[in-house]
Design an enzyme around this catalytic site. Structure first.
Site, PDB file in Angstrom:
ATOM      1  CB  SER A   1       9.466  31.081  19.371  1.00 11.68           C
ATOM      2  OG  SER A   1      10.068  31.036  18.109  1.00 11.68           O
ATOM      3  CG  HIS A   2      10.067  26.936  17.821  1.00 15.37           C
ATOM      4  ND1 HIS A   2      10.703  27.913  18.426  1.00 15.37           N
ATOM      5  CD2 HIS A   2       9.968  25.895  18.649  1.00 15.37           C
ATOM      6  CE1 HIS A   2      11.214  27.563  19.526  1.00 15.37           C
ATOM      7  NE2 HIS A   2      11.017  26.151  19.582  1.00 15.37           N
TER       8      HIS A   2
ATOM      9  CG  ASP B   1       9.223  31.154  14.387  1.00 15.55           C
ATOM     10  OD1 ASP B   1       9.374  32.219  13.557  1.00 15.55           O
ATOM     11  OD2 ASP B   1       9.858  31.067  15.472  1.00 15.55           O
TER      12      ASP B   1
ATOM     13  CG  ASP C   1       8.671  34.639  16.953  1.00 10.17           C
ATOM     14  OD1 ASP C   1       8.725  33.510  16.682  1.00 10.17           O
ATOM     15  OD2 ASP C   1       9.544  35.030  17.722  1.00 10.17           O
TER      16      ASP C   1
ATOM     17  CG  ASP D   1      12.275  34.414  15.702  1.00 10.77           C
ATOM     18  OD1 ASP D   1      11.448  33.451  15.391  1.00 10.77           O
ATOM     19  OD2 ASP D   1      12.712  34.589  16.781  1.00 10.77           O
ATOM     20  NE  ARG D   2      13.106  28.839  16.180  1.00 15.23           N
ATOM     21  CZ  ARG D   2      13.453  27.860  16.962  1.00 15.23           C
ATOM     22  NH1 ARG D   2      13.204  26.795  16.140  1.00 15.23           N
ATOM     23  NH2 ARG D   2      13.685  28.016  18.086  1.00 15.23           N
TER      24      ARG D   2
ATOM     25  CE  LYS E   1      15.342  32.553  16.172  1.00 11.73           C
ATOM     26  NZ  LYS E   1      15.673  32.657  17.438  1.00 11.73           N
TER      27      LYS E   1
HETATM   28  C1  VG1 Z   1      15.950  27.014  20.710  1.00 18.07           C
HETATM   29  C2  VG1 Z   1      17.061  26.987  19.954  1.00 18.07           C
HETATM   30  C3  VG1 Z   1      17.891  28.377  19.685  1.00 18.07           C
HETATM   31  C4  VG1 Z   1      17.172  29.599  19.754  1.00 18.07           C
HETATM   32  C5  VG1 Z   1      16.213  29.613  20.692  1.00 18.07           C
HETATM   33  C6  VG1 Z   1      15.091  30.850  20.420  1.00 18.07           C
HETATM   34  O1  VG1 Z   1      16.709  27.194  21.964  1.00 18.07           O
HETATM   35  O2  VG1 Z   1      17.861  25.907  19.893  1.00 18.07           O
HETATM   36  O3  VG1 Z   1      18.825  28.064  18.890  1.00 18.07           O
HETATM   37  O4  VG1 Z   1      17.789  30.769  19.791  1.00 18.07           O
HETATM   38  O5  VG1 Z   1      15.030  28.370  20.539  1.00 18.07           O
HETATM   39  O6  VG1 Z   1      14.390  30.658  19.227  1.00 18.07           O
HETATM   40  P1  VG1 Z   1      16.797  26.184  22.906  1.00 18.07           P
HETATM   41  O7  VG1 Z   1      17.339  26.673  24.416  1.00 18.07           O
HETATM   42  O8  VG1 Z   1      15.462  25.486  23.067  1.00 18.07           O
HETATM   43  O9  VG1 Z   1      17.736  25.134  22.480  1.00 18.07           O
HETATM   44  V1  VG1 Z   1      13.000  31.153  18.714  1.00 18.07           V
HETATM   45  O10 VG1 Z   1      12.419  31.127  17.365  1.00 18.07           O
HETATM   46  O11 VG1 Z   1      12.090  31.213  20.135  1.00 18.07           O
HETATM   47  O12 VG1 Z   1      12.951  32.940  19.089  1.00 18.07           O
HETATM   48 CO    CO Z   2      10.658  32.390  17.017  1.00 21.22          CO
END
Ligand code: VG1
Ligand code: CO
Length: 543
Positions: free
Chosen positions: A113-114, A277, A279, A281-282, A376
């Site tokens: 992800s990010h 981000d 991937d 989704d954000r 998302k």
């Molecule tokens: C974080 C965010 C959460 C989100 C998750 C995956 O998790 O707070 O809201 O769903 O990342 O997002 P955590 O457990 O680090 O707080 V992403 O864009 O990985 O798919």
């Molecule tokens: Co993401």
């Protein structure tokens, strides 16, 4: 070509978190590491012989190597076909779209992800089910338990498959179909939004900037925003995906999307800015010199959904994760529809959407989406906003201010303390849990604590219970402080503190969030002994 059964030993650390298994690249490169996890997935889902799987990732370092391993293992485990995005690319929402559209068994998505990418940075893998969403806790628990007892995995001894041309090849008895990563997704977006209205808005001189952060959404944004909607060339910046995201942190917030923030707060700022981000989704939404919090964005999309063709028939309900502000709850109330509060992570929304109970959902962590897929969706949120802007013909700022005037403002901020020693972070959480009785009823200045608890969620669809989802300190005026340990960090522990204060009085709405939350922040630090226990005077990131 023959199937090899390779003898292996379990790795103890393969517990999938809220978004799958995330580790540093060198961890994934250890012999058998990725293979063990993939076999654990296959053993847990018990796919019928000949089933179809979707595979794709955000293009970060190790994406291509991982896909070759997964393809050979899928062929050796009896899959009939794999749909893979060209170059191994699929944004997370596009993967969800493809899984659903072609009614496949599910998919494997490669992304952290990010989190940063590169030879020494992060990699990740997760399984999404046939509904297109992250596997439920029952499935991820099964994967973890398989990974602890694994003794062998199956892999085809074959040459790598070329992923750079569209079309069909075979790997053993399995078909590999290389598909265009953007087409199916773009078609879905056209079915939801008023592309003609957005096209005229952009023609009228309305200027936008979309920062793809050298991540997966570059090709998606170029095709949809520049090509299909006619935004001027260059409206998409950092649009070429790179294995290390150009050395940046592909996280769309005010800290990491600084290129975009500079432009949107500069002298000649465009009318609308957005970023997504690693991937895809954000999303982050900006107006001219103006930031929209993700919690407000969810509330706004809900309040304006009637302006968008795909949602004109009304919303079944809204869902938000527990730490997300209650701004959406107020809109749900006004629309007379239910609002659900779930633990952090998208997988909890899936059951509600499958049951037809909610249409829109969102998280404070820059995640918004709807039942069009089961993830998302960053670009979807951007198009939703553009559709609203095209219909209302007002600035982003004036739309948000009108919203606050009508519903009140939920001041909101999140403090992240990254890379803490695990014992220190656990110590803070334990102290809070031990203090519930003493804190209840206590008054600090204008704030009185009404209740404290550790959030527990019972899924209304399947009855499953998720415990210890975050400590909540709830005040009598609706303000909240929440403490949670991250499930996605890859180094030490990350402690998140979420702060929310509700303000009905429009005369106060101009305040800066940090200013409005100052007193609450003091309370949050005080009752958790955070500074003393972690040695951190300041958070790593404030959003
Ligand atoms: C974080 C965010 C959460 C989100 C998750 C995956 O998790 O707070 O809201 O769903 O990342 O997002 P955590 O457990 O680090 O707080 V992403 O864009 O990985 O798919
Ligand atoms: Co993401």
């Amino acid at each position: 070509m023959s199937v090899h059964t390779v003898v292996t030993q379990p790795f103890p650390d393969q517990k999938p978190g809220t978004s799958g298994l995330r580790k540093k690249v060198p961890v994934f490169q250890q012999p058998h590491y990725l293979e063990n996890f993939v076999q654990s997935i296959f053993d847990s889902i018990a796919a019928p012989q000949g089933a179809t799987l979707v595979v794709g990732g955000d293009g970060r370092y190790y994406n291509r190597e991982a896909i070759q391993i997964i393809l050979k293992m899928a062929a050796a485990n009896g899959f009939g076909a794999v749909l893979v995005g060209r170059g191994g690319i699929l944004s997370t929402p596009a993967a969800s779209c493809v899984i659903r559209k072609y009614k496949t068994l599910g998919g494997i998505i490669l992304s952290a992800s990010h989190n940063p990418g590169g030879a020494k940075e992060d990699f990740g893998i997760k399984f999404n089910s046939g509904n297109g969403g992250p596997a439920t806790e029952t499935v991820t628990d099964a994967i973890f338990s398989k990974s602890k007892s694994i003794t062998t995995y199956r892999i085809l001894d074959a040459a790598d498959v070329s992923l750079d041309e569209l079309g069909e090849t075979t790997l053993g008895n399995m078909k590999v179909k290389v598909i265009d990563p953007v087409d199916d997704y773009a078609e879905l977006m056209e079915s939801l939004f008023d592309f003609d209205a957005i096209r005229s808005l952009l023609k009228s001189g309305f200027r936008i900037k979309f920062d793809a952060m050298h991540a997966v959404n570059g090709p998606y944004a170029k095709e949809i925003i520049e090509k299909r909607l006619g935004a001027t060339n260059g409206s998409v910046m950092n649009g070429v995906p790179l294995e290390d995201f150009g050395g940046g942190h592909p996280d769309p917030n005010l800290t990491y999307a600084h290129d975009l923030v500079e432009i949107m707060y500069g002298d000649d700022a465009p009318d609308f800015g957005a970023a997504s981000d690693g991937d895809g989704d954000r999303n982050m939404i900006l107006g001219k010199h103006f930031f929209v919090t993700p919690s407000d964005s969810l509330a706004l999309l809900a309040a304006n959904a009637a302006l968008v063709p795909g949602y004109r028939q009304g919303l079944a309900g809204i869902a938000r994760s527990m730490p997300t502000s209650a701004a959406a709850d107020r809109v749900a109330k006004a629309l007379n529809i239910p609002c659900y509060e779930t633990p952090t992570g998208w997988k909890f929304f899936g059951n509600l959407m499958d049951a037809g109970k909610v249409t829109l959902c969102g998280e404070e962590s820059f995640g918004t989406g709807s039942d069009h897929v089961r993830e998302k969706d960053g670009l979807w949120a951007v198009l939703f906003w553009l559709n609203i802007l095209a219909a209302r013909k007002q600035s982003v700022e004036s739309i948000v201010r009108e919203h606050w005037a009508k519903f009140g403002r939920n001041f909101y901020s999140r403090y992240d303390y990254e890379g803490l020693p695990t014992e220190a972070a656990n110590g803070v959480m334990q102290l809070l849990r031990d203090s519930f009785a003493g804190l209840t009823g206590k008054t600090f200045g204008k704030y009185t604590i009404q209740t404290c608890d550790d959030f527990s969620y019972t899924d209304t669809v399947d009855g499953s219970v998720s415990k210890n989802q975050g400590v909540r300190i709830l005040f009598s005026d609706g303000s909240r402080i929440i403490y949670r340990l991250s499930g996605t960090g890859t180094e030490g522990a990350t402690l998140r503190v979420y702060l929310e204060a509700y303000e009905a009085d429009a005369a106060q709405h101009h305040l800066d969030a940090q200013e409005a939350l100052q007193e609450l922040i003091g309370i949050a630090l005080n009752i958790s002994e955070l500074v003393k226990r972690t040695g951190r005077e300041r958070p790593t990131v404030i959003t």
